[in-house]
Design an enzyme around this catalytic site. Structure first.
Site, mmCIF file in Angstrom:
data_model
loop_
_atom_site.group_PDB
_atom_site.id
_atom_site.type_symbol
_atom_site.label_atom_id
_atom_site.label_comp_id
_atom_site.label_asym_id
_atom_site.label_seq_id
_atom_site.Cartn_x
_atom_site.Cartn_y
_atom_site.Cartn_z
ATOM 1 N N GLU A 94 48.671 37.249 27.618
ATOM 2 C CA GLU A 94 48.416 35.987 28.304
ATOM 3 C C GLU A 94 47.129 35.361 27.810
ATOM 4 O OE1 GLU A 94 50.776 37.120 32.409
ATOM 5 O OE2 GLU A 94 48.627 37.354 32.391
ATOM 6 N N CYS A 107 40.351 31.276 27.362
ATOM 7 C CA CYS A 107 40.160 32.681 27.676
ATOM 8 C C CYS A 107 41.278 33.437 26.957
ATOM 9 C CB CYS A 107 40.233 32.874 29.186
ATOM 10 S SG CYS A 107 40.173 34.588 29.682
ATOM 11 N N CYS A 114 45.419 47.502 28.276
ATOM 12 C CA CYS A 114 44.026 47.931 28.107
ATOM 13 C C CYS A 114 43.941 49.433 28.309
ATOM 14 C CB CYS A 114 43.141 47.224 29.130
ATOM 15 S SG CYS A 114 41.362 47.454 28.843
ATOM 16 N N CYS A 118 39.415 50.112 34.769
ATOM 17 C CA CYS A 118 38.626 49.475 35.819
ATOM 18 C C CYS A 118 39.522 49.272 37.039
ATOM 19 C CB CYS A 118 38.077 48.139 35.327
ATOM 20 S SG CYS A 118 37.085 48.309 33.833
ATOM 21 N N CYS A 121 40.798 45.680 38.166
ATOM 22 C CA CYS A 121 41.379 44.766 37.180
ATOM 23 C C CYS A 121 42.873 45.006 37.021
ATOM 24 C CB CYS A 121 40.672 44.949 35.832
ATOM 25 S SG CYS A 121 41.344 43.889 34.546
ATOM 26 N N GLY A 165 42.511 43.183 27.706
ATOM 27 C CA GLY A 165 42.004 44.115 26.710
ATOM 28 C C GLY A 165 40.495 44.209 26.638
ATOM 29 N N GLU A 166 40.050 45.194 25.900
ATOM 30 C CA GLU A 166 38.616 45.412 25.678
ATOM 31 C C GLU A 166 38.318 45.035 24.223
ATOM 32 O OE1 GLU A 166 35.668 46.109 27.181
ATOM 33 O OE2 GLU A 166 35.001 45.972 25.105
ATOM 34 N N SER A 197 33.177 39.448 25.830
ATOM 35 C CA SER A 197 32.868 40.146 27.079
ATOM 36 C C SER A 197 33.325 41.594 26.970
ATOM 37 C CB SER A 197 33.593 39.447 28.223
ATOM 38 O OG SER A 197 33.414 40.166 29.421
ATOM 39 N N SER A 220 30.275 43.413 31.475
ATOM 40 C CA SER A 220 30.790 43.523 32.839
ATOM 41 C C SER A 220 30.097 44.710 33.492
ATOM 42 C CB SER A 220 32.299 43.760 32.803
ATOM 43 O OG SER A 220 32.893 42.707 32.088
ATOM 44 N N LEU A 221 29.075 44.397 34.256
ATOM 45 C CA LEU A 221 28.237 45.476 34.786
ATOM 46 C C LEU A 221 28.746 45.954 36.155
ATOM 47 C CD1 LEU A 221 25.693 47.066 33.985
ATOM 48 C CD2 LEU A 221 24.350 45.415 35.293
ATOM 49 N N HIS A 222 28.783 45.068 37.098
ATOM 50 C CA HIS A 222 29.312 45.317 38.458
ATOM 51 C C HIS A 222 28.537 46.331 39.285
ATOM 52 C CE1 HIS A 222 32.491 42.701 37.356
ATOM 53 N NE2 HIS A 222 33.024 43.532 36.490
ATOM 54 N N ASN A 296 38.799 38.282 42.466
ATOM 55 C CA ASN A 296 40.179 37.790 42.497
ATOM 56 C C ASN A 296 41.080 38.943 42.908
ATOM 57 O OD1 ASN A 296 39.327 35.265 41.364
ATOM 58 N ND2 ASN A 296 39.041 36.393 39.472
ATOM 59 N N CYS A 339 40.065 35.759 36.244
ATOM 60 C CA CYS A 339 39.587 37.027 35.664
ATOM 61 C C CYS A 339 40.241 38.212 36.339
ATOM 62 C CB CYS A 339 38.091 37.190 35.909
ATOM 63 S SG CYS A 339 37.065 36.239 34.846
HETATM 64 N N1 SAH Z 1 37.380 44.175 28.932
HETATM 65 C C1 SAH Z 1 36.452 43.078 28.882
HETATM 66 C C2 SAH Z 1 37.117 41.720 28.962
HETATM 67 C C3 SAH Z 1 38.233 41.532 29.950
HETATM 68 S S1 SAH Z 1 37.807 41.442 31.659
HETATM 69 C C4 SAH Z 1 35.404 43.248 29.974
HETATM 70 O O1 SAH Z 1 35.503 44.212 30.731
HETATM 71 O O2 SAH Z 1 34.477 42.483 30.023
HETATM 72 C C5 SAH Z 1 36.989 39.902 31.865
HETATM 73 C C6 SAH Z 1 36.077 39.842 33.081
HETATM 74 O O3 SAH Z 1 36.843 39.824 34.305
HETATM 75 C C7 SAH Z 1 35.166 41.042 33.211
HETATM 76 O O4 SAH Z 1 33.868 40.637 33.540
HETATM 77 C C8 SAH Z 1 35.786 41.810 34.349
HETATM 78 O O5 SAH Z 1 34.867 42.652 34.950
HETATM 79 C C9 SAH Z 1 36.255 40.707 35.236
HETATM 80 N N2 SAH Z 1 37.267 41.095 36.207
HETATM 81 C C10 SAH Z 1 38.224 42.022 36.073
HETATM 82 N N3 SAH Z 1 38.979 42.096 37.179
HETATM 83 C C11 SAH Z 1 38.490 41.185 38.038
HETATM 84 C C12 SAH Z 1 38.869 40.757 39.349
HETATM 85 N N4 SAH Z 1 39.912 41.288 39.972
HETATM 86 N N5 SAH Z 1 38.145 39.785 39.936
HETATM 87 C C13 SAH Z 1 37.101 39.215 39.281
HETATM 88 N N6 SAH Z 1 36.707 39.559 38.052
HETATM 89 C C14 SAH Z 1 37.394 40.537 37.431
#
Ligand code: SAH
Length: 351
Positions: A94, A107, A114, A118, A121, A165-166, A197, A220-222, A296, A339
Site C-alpha cells: 500500500e 508515504c 514486515c 511492533c 502496528c 516495512g522497515e 523512518s 520511531s522511539l515511542h 491509530n 500510520c
Molecule cells: N518501520 C519503519 C517505518 C514504518 S512505520 C518505522 O518503524 O519507522 C511508520 C511510523 O508509524 C512509525 O513511526 C511507527 O512507529 C508509526 N506507527 C505504527 N503503528 C502505528 C499506530 N497504530 N498508530 C500511530 N503510529 C503508528
C-alpha cells in the site's frame, strides 16, 4: 531451442544498459535513450519507445520485461488522503498520498509485510514476504506524483518511508530508489524532502552515516526506557537504547542532521513522568525534534490513546528543555490509511 529467461530491464543501471547495447554491436547511446524512457518518461512497454528502431524494440522484448507496478485500487478519505493498493507482479503493498494546504506527501512501502513485531502496528501482523525492488519503490512515488498533479494540480513535494516495512532492512534497494528519485534524470527531487523512518537498526544507521546520505532520518522511539520499549517493540531486546543512541550520535557527528523522533503516547504505557524524563534525557546528545503522533487504533486491546493532559505534559516538559516538538493529527484514519494501519485490509486478489 533454448528458452530465453527474460530479465527485469530496470535491474540494470545506466552503465549496464550502455554495455548491453555495445555487446549487441550497437551504440552505447541507445542505452542512454532506453534509460531515459524507463526512468524519466516512465515507459511501461518497449513499444512506446518511439525513437528506438522497431527491430531493437522487438529485440529488447525478447530479452527483457518491464515489471511495472499497477495502482489497482484507490480509496479517498474525507480529508483528501488517498490510499492505493499497489499491485506488484506477485503481491500487493500500500501507498498513501497525504495532501495539506501547501504540500503533497507520499508515504511509501519498502517491504511486503514486515519482519519486526511492533505490537501497535498493523503491518507487523503480515509476515515479511519480500523486499521491494528499487523500481517498485520508485514507481510508487511516480504514481503518487501523477495523482497529485491530477487531483491537486501540483507535483509531489515530500516523501516519507513510513508505509509497510522497515526501510533499513532493505537498505540497498531503498538507497537505489532514492538515487533515482533525486537524480536529475529521474524525478529530480531534493533529498531534503525525503524522510526515511526506522524503528532503529543501529548498524544500518551507522552505515547510512558512513555513506553520507543526504535525506532525513526519523526514528520511531515511542519509549526511552528499555523495559517499556522492549514490551511494545520486542526487537529492542536485540538493539537496546544504548546501542541506538550510540549509532545516532555517530549519525549526528557525520551528517550534522537533526534527528526526528516519532512518539505515540499511550494510556498506561508511557503517559507518566518517568517516561517523559527519560525522553528528555535521551534527546540530549544531539539536536532533536519530537513528533508526538496520534495513535491509530488497530483493533488491539493493549493500546489506547493517552489523555490530552498527558500529551500536554509531554509538550510542556519538552519545550521547557528547548526540544522542538509537534503534535501531529493523523490523516486518512477513516480509510485505514494512517500510520501503522497499512495491512492490506481490502484483500486485493492476485490473478
Ligand atoms: N518501520 C519503519 C517505518 C514504518 S512505520 C518505522 O518503524 O519507522 C511508520 C511510523 O508509524 C512509525 O513511526 C511507527 O512507529 C508509526 N506507527 C505504527 N503503528 C502505528 C499506530 N497504530 N498508530 C500511530 N503510529 C503508528
Amino acid at each position: 531451442m533454448e528458452e530465453i529467461v527474460k530479465k527485469d530491464i530496470r535491474a540494470l543501471d545506466k552503465e549496464a544498459l550502455r554495455t548491453f547495447f555495445v555487446t549487441q554491436g550497437q551504440s552505447a547511446f541507445r542505452g542512454n535513450q532506453v534509460y531515459e524512457w524507463l526512468w524519466q518518461k516512465g515507459a511501461h512497454s518497449f513499444e512506446s519507445m518511439t525513437n528506438i528502431s522497431k527491430e531493437t524494440r522487438a529485440f529488447l522484448e525478447t530479452h527483457f520485461v518491464i515489471n511495472h507496478i499497477r495502482v489497482d485500487q484507490m480509496q479517498r478519505s474525507n480529508d483528501g488522503t488517498i490510499k492505493n493498493a499497489v499491485r506488484l507482479h506477485d503481491l500487493v503493498v500500500e501507498s498513501v498520498l497525504i495532501p495539506t494546504k501547501t504540500r503533497t506527501t507520499a508515504c511509501v512501502s519498502s517491504q511486503v509485510g514486515c519482519s519486526l513485531d511492533c505490537k501497535f502496528c498493523a503491518t507487523s501482523r503480515l509476515k515479511r514476504m519480500r523486499n521491494l525492488q528499487p523500481d517498485e519503490i520508485y514507481d510508487q512515488v511516480v504514481a503518487i506524483d501523477q495523482q497529485s498533479r491530477l487531483y491537486f494540480n501540483r507535483p509531489l513535494s515530500n516523501i516519507v518511508f513510513m508505509g509497510m516495512g522497515e526501510p533499513l532492512m532493505n537498505y540497498n534497494n531503498v538507497l537505489k530508489a532514492i538515487e533515482k528519485i533525486t537524480d536529475p534524470e529521474g524525478l529530480a527531487m531534493s533529498p531534503k524532502r525525503i524522510i526515511v523512518s526506522t524503528s532503529g537498526v543501529p548498524k544500518m544507521i551507522r552505515k547510512m552515516a558512513e555513506d553520507g546520505v543526504k535525506f532525513k532520518l526519523a526514528v520511531s522511539l515511542h519509549s526511552a526506557i528499555d523495559s517499556v520499549r522492549t514490551t511494545i517493540m520486542p526487537f529492542n531486546e536485540t538493539f537496546p537504547l544504548a546501542q541506538l543512541r550510540e549509532a545516532l550520535q555517530f549519525w549526528y557527528e557525520k551528517t550534522k542532521s537533526r534527528i526526528t523522533y516519532e512518539y505515540v503516547v499511550w494510556k498506561g504505557i508511557n503517559d507518566n513522568k518517568a517516561a517523559i524524563d527519560a525522553l528528555v534525557e535521551f534527546c540530549k546528545f544531539a539536536p532533536a525534534k519530537v513528533n508526538l503522533i496520534e495513535y491509530n487504533p488497530i483493533d488491539d486491546g493493549m493500546f489506547s490513546q493517552a489523555s490530552q493532559a498527558a500529551i500536554d505534559a509531554y509538550v510542556n516538559t519538552l519545550e521547557r528543555h528547548n526540544i522542538t516538538c509537534t503534535v501531529r493529527r493523523s490523516r486518512g484514519k477513516d480509510i485505514d490509511a494512517a500510520c501503522g494501519q497499512l495491512a492490506n485490509k481490502q484483500d486485493v486478489k492476485i490473478n
